[in-house]
Design a protein around this motif. Sequence first.
Motif, PDB file in Angstrom:
ATOM      1  N   ASP A 308       0.878  -1.171   0.000  1.00  0.00           N
ATOM      2  CA  ASP A 308       0.000   0.000   0.000  1.00  0.00           C
ATOM      3  C   ASP A 308       0.909   1.211   0.000  1.00  0.00           C
ATOM      4  N   THR A 309       1.241   1.681  -1.181  1.00  0.00           N
ATOM      5  CA  THR A 309       2.184   2.796  -1.315  1.00  0.00           C
ATOM      6  C   THR A 309       1.470   4.127  -1.531  1.00  0.00           C
ATOM      7  N   PHE A 310       0.159   4.165  -1.216  1.00  0.00           N
ATOM      8  CA  PHE A 310      -0.636   5.379  -1.440  1.00  0.00           C
ATOM      9  C   PHE A 310      -1.124   6.005  -0.131  1.00  0.00           C
ATOM     10  N   ARG A 311      -1.678   5.194   0.741  1.00  0.00           N
ATOM     11  CA  ARG A 311      -2.288   5.732   1.968  1.00  0.00           C
ATOM     12  C   ARG A 311      -1.220   6.174   2.943  1.00  0.00           C
ATOM     13  N   ALA A 312      -1.343   7.397   3.419  1.00  0.00           N
ATOM     14  CA  ALA A 312      -0.398   7.911   4.408  1.00  0.00           C
ATOM     15  C   ALA A 312      -0.522   7.109   5.705  1.00  0.00           C
ATOM     16  N   GLY A 313       0.612   6.644   6.212  1.00  0.00           N
ATOM     17  CA  GLY A 313       0.611   5.886   7.455  1.00  0.00           C
ATOM     18  C   GLY A 313       0.470   4.394   7.279  1.00  0.00           C
ATOM     19  N   ALA A 314       0.280   3.915   6.054  1.00  0.00           N
ATOM     20  CA  ALA A 314       0.077   2.483   5.839  1.00  0.00           C
ATOM     21  C   ALA A 314       1.330   1.693   6.195  1.00  0.00           C
ATOM     22  N   VAL A 315       2.500   2.195   5.792  1.00  0.00           N
ATOM     23  CA  VAL A 315       3.752   1.499   6.093  1.00  0.00           C
ATOM     24  C   VAL A 315       4.031   1.534   7.589  1.00  0.00           C
ATOM     25  N   GLU A 316       3.779   2.675   8.221  1.00  0.00           N
ATOM     26  CA  GLU A 316       4.012   2.780   9.666  1.00  0.00           C
ATOM     27  C   GLU A 316       3.097   1.858  10.443  1.00  0.00           C
ATOM     28  N   GLN A 317       1.878   1.688   9.980  1.00  0.00           N
ATOM     29  CA  GLN A 317       0.956   0.760  10.645  1.00  0.00           C
ATOM     30  C   GLN A 317       1.503  -0.667  10.611  1.00  0.00           C
ATOM     31  N   LEU A 318       2.013  -1.083   9.452  1.00  0.00           N
ATOM     32  CA  LEU A 318       2.575  -2.430   9.348  1.00  0.00           C
ATOM     33  C   LEU A 318       3.856  -2.562  10.169  1.00  0.00           C
ATOM     34  N   LYS A 319       4.634  -1.489  10.268  1.00  0.00           N
ATOM     35  CA  LYS A 319       5.825  -1.537  11.111  1.00  0.00           C
ATOM     36  C   LYS A 319       5.455  -1.805  12.563  1.00  0.00           C
ATOM     37  N   THR A 320       4.387  -1.191  13.025  1.00  0.00           N
ATOM     38  CA  THR A 320       3.940  -1.424  14.403  1.00  0.00           C
ATOM     39  C   THR A 320       3.522  -2.874  14.599  1.00  0.00           C
ATOM     40  N   HIS A 321       2.730  -3.406  13.674  1.00  0.00           N
ATOM     41  CA  HIS A 321       2.317  -4.810  13.778  1.00  0.00           C
ATOM     42  C   HIS A 321       3.527  -5.736  13.746  1.00  0.00           C
ATOM     43  N   CYS A 322       4.451  -5.501  12.823  1.00  0.00           N
ATOM     44  CA  CYS A 322       5.619  -6.378  12.711  1.00  0.00           C
ATOM     45  C   CYS A 322       6.491  -6.296  13.955  1.00  0.00           C
ATOM     46  N   GLY A 323       6.579  -5.103  14.565  1.00  0.00           N
ATOM     47  CA  GLY A 323       7.344  -4.985  15.793  1.00  0.00           C
ATOM     48  C   GLY A 323       6.741  -5.794  16.921  1.00  0.00           C
ATOM     49  N   LEU A 325       4.712  -8.450  16.525  1.00  0.00           N
ATOM     50  CA  LEU A 325       4.677  -9.864  16.159  1.00  0.00           C
ATOM     51  C   LEU A 325       6.070 -10.445  15.927  1.00  0.00           C
ATOM     52  N   LYS A 326       7.101  -9.563  15.899  1.00  0.00           N
ATOM     53  CA  LYS A 326       8.469  -9.999  15.603  1.00  0.00           C
ATOM     54  C   LYS A 326       8.525 -10.686  14.239  1.00  0.00           C
ATOM     55  N   VAL A 327       7.913 -10.035  13.253  1.00  0.00           N
ATOM     56  CA  VAL A 327       7.864 -10.527  11.874  1.00  0.00           C
ATOM     57  C   VAL A 327       8.575  -9.508  10.993  1.00  0.00           C
ATOM     58  N   PRO A 328       9.412  -9.943  10.037  1.00  0.00           N
ATOM     59  CA  PRO A 328      10.095  -8.982   9.164  1.00  0.00           C
ATOM     60  C   PRO A 328       9.127  -8.311   8.191  1.00  0.00           C
ATOM     61  N   LEU A 329       9.450  -7.072   7.853  1.00  0.00           N
ATOM     62  CA  LEU A 329       8.631  -6.280   6.924  1.00  0.00           C
ATOM     63  C   LEU A 329       9.482  -5.869   5.735  1.00  0.00           C
ATOM     64  N   TYR A 330       8.934  -6.069   4.542  1.00  0.00           N
ATOM     65  CA  TYR A 330       9.589  -5.579   3.330  1.00  0.00           C
ATOM     66  C   TYR A 330       8.813  -4.355   2.845  1.00  0.00           C
ATOM     67  N   GLU A 331       9.499  -3.215   2.769  1.00  0.00           N
ATOM     68  CA  GLU A 331       8.844  -1.984   2.315  1.00  0.00           C
ATOM     69  C   GLU A 331       9.837  -1.118   1.568  1.00  0.00           C
ATOM     70  N   ARG A 332       9.301  -0.345   0.634  1.00  0.00           N
ATOM     71  CA  ARG A 332      10.085   0.593  -0.161  1.00  0.00           C
ATOM     72  C   ARG A 332       9.485   1.988  -0.109  1.00  0.00           C
ATOM     73  N   GLY A 333       8.746   2.279   0.944  1.00  0.00           N
ATOM     74  CA  GLY A 333       8.178   3.609   1.103  1.00  0.00           C
ATOM     75  C   GLY A 333       6.939   3.811   0.242  1.00  0.00           C
ATOM     76  N   TYR A 334       6.711   5.070  -0.116  1.00  0.00           N
ATOM     77  CA  TYR A 334       5.491   5.455  -0.827  1.00  0.00           C
ATOM     78  C   TYR A 334       5.790   5.810  -2.288  1.00  0.00           C
ATOM     79  N   GLU A 335       4.695   5.873  -3.054  1.00  0.00           N
ATOM     80  CA  GLU A 335       4.737   6.260  -4.470  1.00  0.00           C
ATOM     81  C   GLU A 335       5.627   5.319  -5.279  1.00  0.00           C
ATOM     82  N   LYS A 336       5.587   4.060  -4.952  1.00  0.00           N
ATOM     83  CA  LYS A 336       6.307   3.041  -5.716  1.00  0.00           C
ATOM     84  C   LYS A 336       5.285   2.135  -6.417  1.00  0.00           C
TER      85      LYS A 336
END
Length: 479
Positions: A308-323, A325-336
Motif C-alpha cells: 500500500d504505497t498510497f495511503r499515508a501511514g500504511a507502512v508505519e501501521q505495518l511496522k507497528t504490527h511487525c514490531g 509480532l516480531k515478523v520482518p517487513l519488506y517496504e520501499r516507502g510510498y509512491e512506488k
Amino acid sequence: GNGGSAAAAANGGSPEDSSGSGSEARGEDNGREDTGRAFDISKLNKGGIKAGPRGRPGKASAPASAAKDAGPKKDAPPKKKEKQARTWGLLGGGSSGANLDKLDYSAKDAPAGPAEGEDVDVVANGVSRMDLEEEEEALLAAESAAADEALNSGAAAGSAGAQAKPKGLLGSFMNSIAMRVVGKQALTAADLEPALLDMKRKLMERNVAEQIAQNICDSIARSLEGQKLASFTGVSKFVRSAFEEALAGILNKRQTDVLLDIRKAQERGRPYVIVFCGVNGVGKSTNLAKIAYWLGQHNIKVLIAACDTFRAGAVEQLKTHCGRLKVPLYERGYEKDPAKVASEAIKQAERNGQHVVLVDTAGRMQDNEPLMRALSSLINVNSPNLVLFVGEALVGNDAVDQLVKFNRALQDLAPPTTTVRHAIDGVVLTKFDTIDDKVGAAVSMVYASGAPIMFLGCGQTYADLKRLHVKSVVNALLN
C-alpha cells in the motif's frame, strides 16, 4: 354602683371619670384575654388570604417574600459553564512545558509493545481462535443434538394429541404445512408456497440478498415437493433437514486447507503468497496481522510486504504490527509500483527461507478502474497462491456487490499477455462479532462468487480470528 360613684366623688373625681376608667380597665383585660382569638384585618393583605367559595375564607398562601426565597428565579437564565481557554504558544515559539502537558491526551501508561525477549503470546493474550475448532464443533454438535431431541419430543407429543407448536424461524413454515397437509399423501407446490414466502422474508431479515433467498427457497421447494408422508408426525424434522442441507451446500463450497497448501509450497521451495484486497477501511492490515500471528503459532516463517504505497501511514501501521509480532517487513516507502514491491518481497522471502509472504494492498472502490487495473496487474504478474477479498459483515449486501465487481475486474482488466486470469480465491469477513444473527451476508457472498469464507475477524486482538463454522451460521439462520 352608687357606692362606687360616691367613693369616686370623695376622691375628687366625677362619676363619669370613674365609669370611663372602669371601661378602659375592662378593655385592657379583654385585650389580654383575646390576644390569640382576635382577627387582625392587616393580616388579610400580608398573608394573602383568599376568599373561598360562598364567602368562606380559603387557605392562606405564603407571603411574597417567602415565595421568592422558596424557588429559583424563572426569569434569570441558567448560568452556563464557561469553557476553559487553551493557551497556545506563539507562532514559531512553541508552547511551554505546562501547556504541552495539558495538550497531551495520549495514555501515559499505555503498553509500548513487547519488551525485549518477551513472547508475542503475552501481548496477544492467548492462542488464536482459529485453533479452537474442535471445542467449538463439539459445542455446536451438542446444540444440534438438543435441537433434534426437541423436535423428536414435539413429534411424539403430537402423536399423543398434545403436540407443541414449533417456535422460531420455522414456526410459521411448519404451521402452514400442518394446516394444509394433514390427510394428504404428498406435498405439493400449493402447500409449500405460503410458507416459503414467509421463509424468504425471514432470510432477507438476516441479510440474505433477495434473489439468493428466492433461489434457496426454490431449491427447498424442489426437494420437498412430491415427498410422500404418511402423517404429519415427521415433517418438522424433515423440513429443518432440507434447509440445513441447502444452506450447508452453499457454505461448504471450495473449502481450502491453508496450512496444508503452505506445507506443499515448502516442498517445492517457493514461498506461499497471499494477497489481501478490498475497499477502504475494512480492516485489511489488521486481519493480515491476525493471520500472521496464527501462522507464527504453527512455526511458519512469515514476511509481510507493504504494497500500500498510497495511503499515508500504511507502512508505519505495518511496522507497528511487525514490531509486536516480531515478523520482518519488506517496504520501499510510498509512491512506488506495488507490483514491483511485491515481486521483490517474494524474491527476498525465497532467499531468506521464509515460508509465507503476506501482501498488503491499498484500499480501493470497486468502480475505480485505474486502481482496479493496478491491482489486477499486481496479482497477474506475481501469480499468488491465494487472493483474499476482505469485506465487512456490517455492510450486508453491499459487500456482495463489492466482491462481485472485484472478481470481475481482476479478470477483465488483466494484462493482455496473461494466460491464466486470477480471480478471488477466498473471503475474510471482518467485524463478524457485531452482527448477532444477521449472518446472511456470508451466504450471499459465497453464493454470488463461489469463493469460500476462509477467515472471520471477531475482535480487537491478534487472537480474534476464527474459521467459519457452517453449522453455527445455519443455526443462526434457522433458530
